[in-house]
Scaffold this motif. Sequence first.
Motif, PDB file in Angstrom:
ATOM      1  N   ASN A   1      61.171 156.032  70.721  1.00 10.54           N
ATOM      2  CA  ASN A   1      61.319 157.382  70.409  1.00 10.54           C
ATOM      3  C   ASN A   1      60.521 158.145  69.286  1.00 10.54           C
ATOM      4  O   ASN A   1      59.724 158.964  69.401  1.00 10.54           O
ATOM      5  CB  ASN A   1      62.694 157.996  70.543  1.00 10.54           C
TER       6      ASN A   1
ATOM      7  N   GLN B   1      66.623 168.120  71.963  1.00 17.03           N
ATOM      8  CA  GLN B   1      66.122 167.289  73.129  1.00 17.03           C
ATOM      9  C   GLN B   1      67.254 167.730  74.204  1.00 17.03           C
ATOM     10  O   GLN B   1      67.474 166.774  75.126  1.00 17.03           O
ATOM     11  CB  GLN B   1      65.987 165.890  72.930  1.00 17.03           C
TER      12      GLN B   1
ATOM     13  N   ARG C   1      57.347 160.310  69.350  1.00 18.78           N
ATOM     14  CA  ARG C   1      57.130 161.589  68.584  1.00 18.78           C
ATOM     15  C   ARG C   1      56.116 161.900  67.523  1.00 18.78           C
ATOM     16  O   ARG C   1      55.249 162.803  67.585  1.00 18.78           O
ATOM     17  CB  ARG C   1      58.436 161.829  67.850  1.00 18.78           C
TER      18      ARG C   1
ATOM     19  N   ASN D   1      58.905 162.010  74.617  1.00 14.40           N
ATOM     20  CA  ASN D   1      59.011 161.969  73.246  1.00 14.40           C
ATOM     21  C   ASN D   1      57.480 162.227  72.835  1.00 14.40           C
ATOM     22  O   ASN D   1      57.413 162.888  71.691  1.00 14.40           O
ATOM     23  CB  ASN D   1      59.437 160.692  72.482  1.00 14.40           C
TER      24      ASN D   1
ATOM     25  N   GLU E   1      67.525 158.525  75.051  1.00 14.23           N
ATOM     26  CA  GLU E   1      66.908 159.056  73.812  1.00 14.23           C
ATOM     27  C   GLU E   1      65.554 158.071  73.575  1.00 14.23           C
ATOM     28  O   GLU E   1      64.463 158.709  73.490  1.00 14.23           O
ATOM     29  CB  GLU E   1      67.682 158.941  72.779  1.00 14.23           C
ATOM     30  N   SER E   2      65.799 156.791  73.614  1.00 12.66           N
ATOM     31  CA  SER E   2      64.569 155.928  73.255  1.00 12.66           C
ATOM     32  C   SER E   2      64.691 154.822  74.418  1.00 12.66           C
ATOM     33  O   SER E   2      65.640 154.246  74.817  1.00 12.66           O
ATOM     34  CB  SER E   2      64.856 155.078  71.883  1.00 12.66           C
TER      35      SER E   2
END
Length: 325
Positions: A187, A285, A191, A155, A139-140
């Motif tokens: 992330n 995602q 974004r 992202n 994710e990050s």
Amino acid sequence: MANISSTRFGSILSMGLLLPLLLVASGCTANIEQPGEPIAANQTATEGASSHLFGIIYPMAHPYYETVTQAALETAEDYHAKLIVKAPDEANLEQQIRMMETMIKQSVDGIAIDPIDADALAPVIDKAIMAGIPVITFESDSPASKRLSFIGTDNYKAGERMGRMLDQLLQGRGMIIVETGMAKMRNAQERLSGMLAFIEAQTEIQVLEVKYNEGSDTVALTELEAMIDAHPHFDGFVAIDVISGSTSVLVWKAQGLNRYALTFGMMPEIAEALRNGQLTAALSQNEHMWGTKIIETLEHAASGQDIPKRIETGTTEVTIADVVQ
């Protein structure tokens, strides 16, 4: 529109939805660490010996990660592996560092972490690598660390796609308010940067205000209500993180707002909000892939196999048409 249910809001904050899912797969150990409390281990019986012990560390306990946990548990069971899952009650860097340190001392066979602060966590990620423990991010990312792989989406490009979604809804002009999570979480930074860059270059949309909730449900609610009061004529709202998305659903229900509302991330709560009109669209995602990818990647790394530096899961736009029954 429905009013906020205190019971529902309380269940989100207490994480009553997350805990049961951590125990569904036999042969897995699930730990949720709460701030200020000792780690409580819940363990189910298993008949066969587990080949590996893996750890997953989330940035916070939140229903958003239920799908990830469920898939990880099922995949771990397929590999006869054991799984430890940890998450601070609310986003907390020191807690994540302590969880990493604990897993290093336990000599787990692999760690997957969604880092709150990419730079601050890089040294402890590197410490695990030096101890012979494969570490991946999801994710990050923490690209400055020695992590072996990243699982998730680009992202910045996801932010650009959110900008395009806004452009289509508002026909290139209008006023929006934005809420995001932790200022240091990579992330969210990417974004927001991608979305703002697209809006500035390609549209006449005006960003009235951007607020940070720093991983707190309470702050998210306060900041969103303050923005709505300060900018009553806004045309749309964008939630950059999952806490802001969940909070917006509660506010839209309570105030009966008829404005565009978009969020990153999918979970059952978001699908319900799309069906009920509290949200206009969500940018998934493809989180449902993460749990499986995490365990498969850690298993390969722990077995000495090469793994890709990046595993891209992409994005999918979800609207009411995609969730109607």
